[in-house]
Design an enzyme around this catalytic site. Structure first.
Site, short mmCIF file in Angstrom:
data_model
loop_
_atom_site.label_atom_id
_atom_site.label_comp_id
_atom_site.label_asym_id
_atom_site.label_seq_id
_atom_site.Cartn_x
_atom_site.Cartn_y
_atom_site.Cartn_z
N SER A 25 0.89 -1.04 0.11
CA SER A 25 0.12 -0.06 -0.03
C SER A 25 1.01 1.24 -0.04
O SER A 25 2.12 1.44 0.47
CB SER A 25 -0.98 0.19 1.14
OG SER A 25 -1.41 1.19 1.46
N TYR A 67 -2.14 -1.18 10.74
CA TYR A 67 -2.46 -1.80 9.31
C TYR A 67 -1.35 -1.62 8.57
O TYR A 67 -0.89 -2.35 7.82
CB TYR A 67 -3.90 -1.19 8.86
CG TYR A 67 -4.04 -1.33 7.33
CD1 TYR A 67 -4.25 -2.82 6.54
CD2 TYR A 67 -3.61 -0.44 6.43
CE1 TYR A 67 -4.28 -2.75 5.35
CE2 TYR A 67 -3.66 -0.55 4.95
CZ TYR A 67 -4.00 -1.75 4.51
OH TYR A 67 -3.88 -2.24 3.44
N LYS A 117 1.75 -3.80 6.47
CA LYS A 117 2.21 -3.82 5.06
C LYS A 117 3.72 -3.64 5.00
O LYS A 117 4.42 -4.24 4.21
CB LYS A 117 1.65 -2.85 4.20
CG LYS A 117 0.04 -3.05 4.13
CD LYS A 117 -0.16 -4.07 3.16
CE LYS A 117 -1.75 -4.59 3.18
NZ LYS A 117 -1.80 -5.96 2.58
#
Ligand code: NAD
Ligand code: UDP
Length: 336
Positions: free
Chosen positions: A124, A148, A152
């Site tokens: 991302s 979150y 990644k």
């Protein structure tokens, strides 16, 4: 060639399955349907007129994954499976680390054991944090504001270490910007459970009358119209980027990161305007407070994906809004 798609029933995964099947790949899907329903895969088959193999399996289930690899000769993996709600990840960080990071480690171990060392990973733009814009792949990453986003970043680093230890791996890290839109058929699209966190699904639920009004998070940013700027990318363009990445990893070894964005920023008000034009519906919205953690503006420099993968985004925000609205109108209660 057979591609294993983890999280293939999800929003981006399902659109990628359509493109893979259309291009002649055999597709095996692993999904635990935590954030999707099996009917999505029926619709993928309806769109393409082809069938795929599906396993109701959690990527943390090592025995289940080993069965998938023993029953299929997998040439490469596209790894979408993961939890993705930024706000939820700040409340449930351990769930995010366990699902996303531990799940990925189990997947990589099972791949290694099966001798399959080719993977495209869904990363991302959030890994860039507070860098100058446009973001470029060689900028420092990891200054990330949510658990979150850290999952990644950590998975990218884990894959980097895996490659360092064994140069026969071939790894593509795709850093997505803001995917929106839906398949032109209106059969698949973004269908979040509960109240959407993201802008586009929120807009389309206001337009269909399921939500009363949109709140624009902040109108006093240092941007031309005061609202945040993002790089929106049509989900079908994003899906096609995976085909370019798969073709690349099938013929090379190495590890590379690629920005998958349009390279253009649009403000929240510009998206509202484009949606109103596409749908002919006046949206009810108010300008509210800023949302904690939002950056004022970011967009991609997609030159590396353009030149090295031969991938180019085709669609603009008008088409993204048109296809979102087509999907929403045809599925007012989502995919059942
Ligand atoms: P999604 O939630 O629609 O799809 C993810 C799929 O993975 C779902 O079908 C879910 O049921 C499945 N899944 C989750 N945990 C699993 C597990 N442990 N085992 C098996 N299946 C599991 O999300 P999406 O928007 O399609 O995103 C796909 C990937 O792209 C995610 O990794 C996400 O973090 C990443 N990504 C998404 C965006 C975005 O804006 N949508 C942006 C950047 C990166
Ligand atoms: N946004 C908004 N109202 C909403 C949801 C989002 O104004 O109900 C804004 C948000 O502040 C950001 C942009 O829309 O500037 C895109 O947000 P989204 O959550 O879709 O993606 P993000 O870029 O945060 O990953």
């Amino acid at each position: 060639m057979t591609i294993l798609v983890t999280g293939g029933a999800g929003y981006i995964g399902s659109h990628t399955c359509v493109e893979l099947l259309d291009a002649g790949y055999d597709v095996v899907v692993v999904d635990n349907y935590y954030n999707s329903v099996p009917a999505v895969l029926d619709r993928v088959e309806k769109i393409t007129g082809k069938t795929l193999r599906r396993y109701d399996c959690d990527i943390r289930d090592r025995d289940g994954l080993e069965k998938v690899f023993s029953e299929n000769k997998i040439d490469a993996v596209i790894h979408f499976a993961g939890l993705k709600a930024v706000g939820e990840s700040t409340k449930l960080p351990l769930l995010y680390y366990e699902n996303n990071i531990w799940g990925s480690i189990v997947l990589f171990e099972v791949m290694e054991k099966a001798g399959c060392k080719k993977i495209v990973f869904s990363s991302s733009a959030t890994v860039y944090g507070n860098n100058p814009i446009p973001y470029k792949e060689d900028m420092p990453t990891g200054d990330v504001s949510s658990p979150y986003g850290r999952t990644k970043h950590f998975i990218e680093k884990i894959l980097g270490d895996v490659y360092e230890a064994d140069n026969s791996w071939s790894i593509s890290l795709l850093r997505y910007f803001n995917p929106i839109g839906a398949h032109e058929s209106g059969l698949i699209g973004e269908d979040p459970n509960g109240i959407p966190n993201n802008l586009m699904p929120y807009i389309s639920r206001v337009a269909i009358g399921k939500l009363e009004k949109l709140t624009v998070f902040g109108g006093d940013y240092d941007t031309p119209d005061g609202t945040c700027i993002r790089d929106y990318i049509h989900v079908v363009d994003l899906a096609r980027a995976h085909l370019c990445a798969v073709a690349d990893i099938l013929k090379t070894t190495g590890i590379e990161a690629y920005n998958i964005g349009n390279g253009k920023g649009s403000s929240v008000l510009e998206i509202i305007n484009a949606f109103e034009q596409a749908s002919g519906i006046k949206l009810n919205y108010v300008i509210g407070d800023r949302r904690a953690g939002d950056l004022p503006a970011f967009y991609a420099d997609p030159t590396k994906a353009n030149t090295r993968l031969g991938w180019h985004a085709e669609y603009g925000v008008d088409k993204m809004c048109l296809d979102t609205w087509n999907f929403q109108r045809k599925n007012p209660d989502g995919i059942r």
